[in-house]
Design a protein around this motif. Structure first.
Motif, PDB file in Angstrom:
ATOM      1  N   LEU A   1      78.274   7.895   0.283  1.00 54.96           N
ATOM      2  CA  LEU A   1      77.560   7.928   1.562  1.00 54.96           C
ATOM      3  C   LEU A   1      76.066   7.782   1.256  1.00 54.96           C
ATOM      4  N   ASN A   2      75.703   6.585   0.920  1.00 58.24           N
ATOM      5  CA  ASN A   2      74.331   6.340   0.484  1.00 58.24           C
ATOM      6  C   ASN A   2      73.365   6.451   1.657  1.00 58.24           C
ATOM      7  N   TYR A   3      72.277   7.158   1.410  1.00 56.82           N
ATOM      8  CA  TYR A   3      71.309   7.340   2.494  1.00 56.82           C
ATOM      9  C   TYR A   3      70.067   6.501   2.230  1.00 56.82           C
ATOM     10  N   ASP A   4      69.345   6.246   3.307  1.00 60.52           N
ATOM     11  CA  ASP A   4      68.141   5.435   3.195  1.00 60.52           C
ATOM     12  C   ASP A   4      66.936   6.363   3.060  1.00 60.52           C
ATOM     13  N   GLU A   5      65.914   5.887   2.445  1.00 57.58           N
ATOM     14  CA  GLU A   5      64.655   6.634   2.272  1.00 57.58           C
ATOM     15  C   GLU A   5      64.887   7.887   1.421  1.00 57.58           C
ATOM     16  N   GLU A   6      63.784   8.549   1.081  1.00 58.39           N
ATOM     17  CA  GLU A   6      63.870   9.803   0.324  1.00 58.39           C
ATOM     18  C   GLU A   6      64.463  10.878   1.228  1.00 58.39           C
ATOM     19  N   TYR A   7      65.260  11.764   0.657  1.00 60.64           N
ATOM     20  CA  TYR A   7      65.748  12.818   1.542  1.00 60.64           C
ATOM     21  C   TYR A   7      64.614  13.794   1.861  1.00 60.64           C
ATOM     22  N   VAL A   8      64.736  14.431   3.015  1.00 61.29           N
ATOM     23  CA  VAL A   8      63.688  15.346   3.476  1.00 61.29           C
ATOM     24  C   VAL A   8      64.125  16.776   3.189  1.00 61.29           C
TER      25      VAL A   8
ATOM     26  N   HIS B   1      77.295   0.488  10.702  1.00 63.23           N
ATOM     27  CA  HIS B   1      77.866  -0.447  11.677  1.00 63.23           C
ATOM     28  C   HIS B   1      76.757  -1.106  12.501  1.00 63.23           C
ATOM     29  N   ASN B   2      75.748  -0.315  12.831  1.00 66.57           N
ATOM     30  CA  ASN B   2      74.679  -0.829  13.692  1.00 66.57           C
ATOM     31  C   ASN B   2      73.464  -1.335  12.913  1.00 66.57           C
ATOM     32  N   CYS B   3      73.634  -1.456  11.599  1.00 65.08           N
ATOM     33  CA  CYS B   3      72.528  -1.894  10.735  1.00 65.08           C
ATOM     34  C   CYS B   3      71.288  -1.035  10.942  1.00 65.08           C
ATOM     35  N   GLY B   4      71.510   0.255  11.130  1.00 64.83           N
ATOM     36  CA  GLY B   4      70.383   1.176  11.298  1.00 64.83           C
ATOM     37  C   GLY B   4      70.133   1.947  10.017  1.00 64.83           C
ATOM     38  N   LYS B   5      69.498   3.081  10.138  1.00 70.00           N
ATOM     39  CA  LYS B   5      69.189   3.889   8.948  1.00 70.00           C
ATOM     40  C   LYS B   5      69.935   5.219   9.008  1.00 70.00           C
ATOM     41  N   PHE B   6      70.416   5.600   7.849  1.00 70.15           N
ATOM     42  CA  PHE B   6      71.105   6.886   7.705  1.00 70.15           C
ATOM     43  C   PHE B   6      70.238   7.759   6.808  1.00 70.15           C
ATOM     44  N   LEU B   7      69.760   8.872   7.349  1.00 68.71           N
ATOM     45  CA  LEU B   7      68.837   9.723   6.587  1.00 68.71           C
ATOM     46  C   LEU B   7      69.485  11.062   6.252  1.00 68.71           C
ATOM     47  N   LEU B   8      68.972  11.655   5.205  1.00 73.31           N
ATOM     48  CA  LEU B   8      69.480  12.966   4.793  1.00 73.31           C
ATOM     49  C   LEU B   8      68.343  13.981   4.875  1.00 73.31           C
ATOM     50  N   ARG B   9      68.644  15.096   5.523  1.00 77.16           N
ATOM     51  CA  ARG B   9      67.644  16.177   5.573  1.00 77.16           C
ATOM     52  C   ARG B   9      68.324  17.466   5.143  1.00 77.16           C
ATOM     53  N   ILE B  10      67.785  18.083   4.134  1.00 80.40           N
ATOM     54  CA  ILE B  10      68.350  19.340   3.658  1.00 80.40           C
ATOM     55  C   ILE B  10      67.639  20.479   4.397  1.00 80.40           C
ATOM     56  N   GLU B  11      68.402  21.217   5.171  1.00 78.99           N
ATOM     57  CA  GLU B  11      67.801  22.277   5.992  1.00 78.99           C
ATOM     58  C   GLU B  11      67.834  23.602   5.239  1.00 78.99           C
ATOM     59  N   ASP B  12      66.834  23.752   4.385  1.00 77.82           N
ATOM     60  CA  ASP B  12      66.822  24.884   3.450  1.00 77.82           C
ATOM     61  C   ASP B  12      65.857  25.972   3.872  1.00 77.82           C
ATOM     62  N   THR B  13      65.681  26.149   5.176  1.00 80.59           N
ATOM     63  CA  THR B  13      64.690  27.145   5.592  1.00 80.59           C
ATOM     64  C   THR B  13      65.210  28.581   5.490  1.00 80.59           C
ATOM     65  N   ASP B  14      66.531  28.714   5.401  1.00 78.80           N
ATOM     66  CA  ASP B  14      67.064  30.057   5.155  1.00 78.80           C
ATOM     67  C   ASP B  14      66.931  30.296   3.645  1.00 78.80           C
ATOM     68  N   ARG B  15      65.749  30.806   3.279  1.00 76.44           N
ATOM     69  CA  ARG B  15      65.415  30.891   1.848  1.00 76.44           C
ATOM     70  C   ARG B  15      66.368  31.800   1.090  1.00 76.44           C
ATOM     71  N   ALA B  16      66.838  32.825   1.780  1.00 80.54           N
ATOM     72  CA  ALA B  16      67.698  33.790   1.075  1.00 80.54           C
ATOM     73  C   ALA B  16      69.031  33.163   0.684  1.00 80.54           C
ATOM     74  N   ARG B  17      69.546  32.272   1.519  1.00 84.86           N
ATOM     75  CA  ARG B  17      70.885  31.744   1.268  1.00 84.86           C
ATOM     76  C   ARG B  17      70.901  30.321   0.710  1.00 84.86           C
ATOM     77  N   SER B  18      69.752  29.633   0.765  1.00 84.49           N
ATOM     78  CA  SER B  18      69.719  28.260   0.254  1.00 84.49           C
ATOM     79  C   SER B  18      69.481  28.289  -1.251  1.00 84.49           C
ATOM     80  N   THR B  19      70.264  27.535  -1.986  1.00 84.18           N
ATOM     81  CA  THR B  19      70.062  27.532  -3.436  1.00 84.18           C
ATOM     82  C   THR B  19      69.951  26.102  -3.960  1.00 84.18           C
TER      83      THR B  19
END
Ligand code: GLU
Length: 461
Positions: free
Chosen positions: A66-73, A32-50
């Motif tokens: 839900l297309n995101y801008d830039e590479e996901y982090v 709506h605001n012509c801004g950027k929508f970014l994706l960050r995968i919070e995978d620091t819980d190594r035991a539970r993140s797969t």
């Protein structure tokens, strides 16, 4: 507006629909605001993140458009940077090393509990002058102890807390892994996030995170904490209420566009509009119209909206979609389903229901629902035999057959409904279906006769 927002799921399980709504609100705000929508995968819980959960999140983002801008982090790839920030904080004296042993801390915690007090780290190591190279340590933030912190939340309004409530929480664990609290702030800062839109369950984290921004001398982003989604019983939406994962709803036959429409209305509104397309979401979305009170998940409403989107969808697309659910064995059956789709889609709430209902165009009934028994009496068999005769003579065109069936009802002294329901039982094996005349016209004379004979055999056996 030059806004940058993010969706930051933890890949520790399937994506909850509450998270999907958070993603949607962020996406809608950015678009709506012509801004950027970014994706960050919070995978620091190594035991539970797969890997599987990460793949599933990416898949959901794609399926819902839900297309995101830039590479996901990937948060785990940024640990070095997180540690670098902690080192700088130590250098600046806004964080400190804490050497308290687990046992000591546990003892103090137990003591507090026994006295009915809430536990908070007591600051034993806060003012230590020298490092102790011989002991393991964690790094804690030097939180403000006096004054107040004020959060001007876009949705919740102004919220104040006494800093005396804040604790010196851990930034870096003794194994040198950063905590969630630290990583989130460093990443949001480095990614240039301007607005943090997330569930209100993060509110208490926010006050702690504001301490990190302050300690690092960074600008604090705007916050918008959106109310959680509750079940009909007023409890936080959980498995007890049925499906809670985005993926499960897709499997159950909900269309992504219907779900987005439904979810955007959970907490946000645009007048009384119920049906809101993705394009309208982008056009209209604003955080100003996000309400403060929790919303209740109402499956009936979702069904209603899904039914609307099914009706709007192209018949050929729907056939394609139900092919993933039901086996359509050949071209003839596929073609029949396609021709019947217009009538089928008016009656279904989900793709699953649509797939089940389309069975009438795929094969003759292999069994008959209990409700059909009422239409298996002698009189019904006579009706079927007479209709079969009529069809042999005039075919199955609705225009010719319908008046003949009316006449038959009259001559036999039964209601027309009895003829129709008897036919429905014979053709479909159940009493809910599109118009029987439409079905007969689509499956054709031969198949219709075969089904009527099958019914007679079944009743007479
Ligand atoms: N990773 C967090 C979660 O899945 C979200 C963090 C945030 O939005 O700040 O709950």
């Amino acid at each position: 507006m030059n806004c940058r927002v993010r969706f930051a799921p933890s890949p520790t399980g399937d994506l909850h629909i509450g998270s999907l709504r958070t993603a949607l609100f962020n996406w809608a705000f950015a678009r709506h605001n012509c801004g950027k929508f970014l994706l960050r995968i919070e995978d620091t819980d190594r035991a539970r993140s797969t890997e599987k959960n990460i793949a599933s999140i990416l898949n959901i983002m794609e399926l819902f458009g839900l297309n995101y801008d830039e590479e996901y982090v990937l948060q785990s790839e940024r640990i070095k940077r997180h540690i670098e920030v902690v080192d700088k904080m130590l250098e600046d004296g806004v964080a400190y090393k804490c050497y308290c042993s687990q046992e000591d801390l546990q003892r103090k915690k137990d003591d507090c509990i026994a006295r009915g007090l809430s536990y908070k780290y007591d600051g034993t190591c806060r003012e230590l002058e020298k490092d102790d190279m011989t002991k393991p340590f964690v790094v804690r933030i030097k939180s403000d102890k006096v004054g107040k912190s004020c959060l001007q939340d876009i949705v919740q309004g102004d919220i104040e807390t006494d800093n005396s409530q804040l604790d010196d929480f851990i930034l870096l664990r003794s194994d040198m892994t950063p905590t969630y609290m630290l990583s989130v702030v460093v990443d949001d800062h480095d990614m240039g996030i301007t607005h943090i839109i997330r569930g209100s369950d993060h509110l208490t984290n926010t006050f702690r995170q504001m301490q990190i921004y302050k300690a690092c001398g960074w600008d604090v982003p705007y916050f918008a904490h959106i109310p959680l989604i509750y079940g009909q019983d007023g409890q936080k939406l959980s498995k007890r209420h049925g499906a809670v994962n985005a993926q499960d709803y897709l499997k159950d036959g909900y269309l992504p566009e219907a779900m987005l429409n439904y979810l955007v209305r959970l907490g946000w509104s645009h007048g009384d509009d119920e049906i809101i397309s993705k394009r309208q979401i982008v056009e209209w979305f604003s955080l100003d119209s996000v309400g403060k009170s929790p919303s209740r998940f109402d499956i009936q409403k979702l069904n209603h909206i899904n039914a609307h989107y099914l009706r709007e969808k192209d018949d050929e697309d729907l056939v394609h979609l139900i092919e993933g659910i039901v086996d359509i064995p050949n071209e003839v059956a596929r073609n029949n389903v396609l021709r019947g789709m217009c009538g089928l889609k008016k009656r279904a709430s989900t793709l699953k229901e649509l797939a089940e209902a389309s069975a009438v165009y795929i094969d003759m009934p292999r069994n008959f629902e209990e409700s059909c028994r009422e239409y298996m009496q002698d009189i019904n068999l006579t009706i079927i035999k007479k209709v079969a005769n009529i069809i042999m003579n005039i075919g199955v065109s609705e225009e010719l057959l319908l008046p003949e069936c009316r006449k038959l009802a009259e001559s036999m002294g039964v209601k027309f409904l009895v003829v129709a329901q008897t036919l429905r039982s014979a053709l479909c094996g159940k009493l809910v279906s599109p118009s029987v005349f439409e079905i007969m016209q689509i499956i054709g004379q031969c198949d219709t006769i075969a089904r009527l004979e099958n019914f007679i055999r079944y009743c007479e056996s």
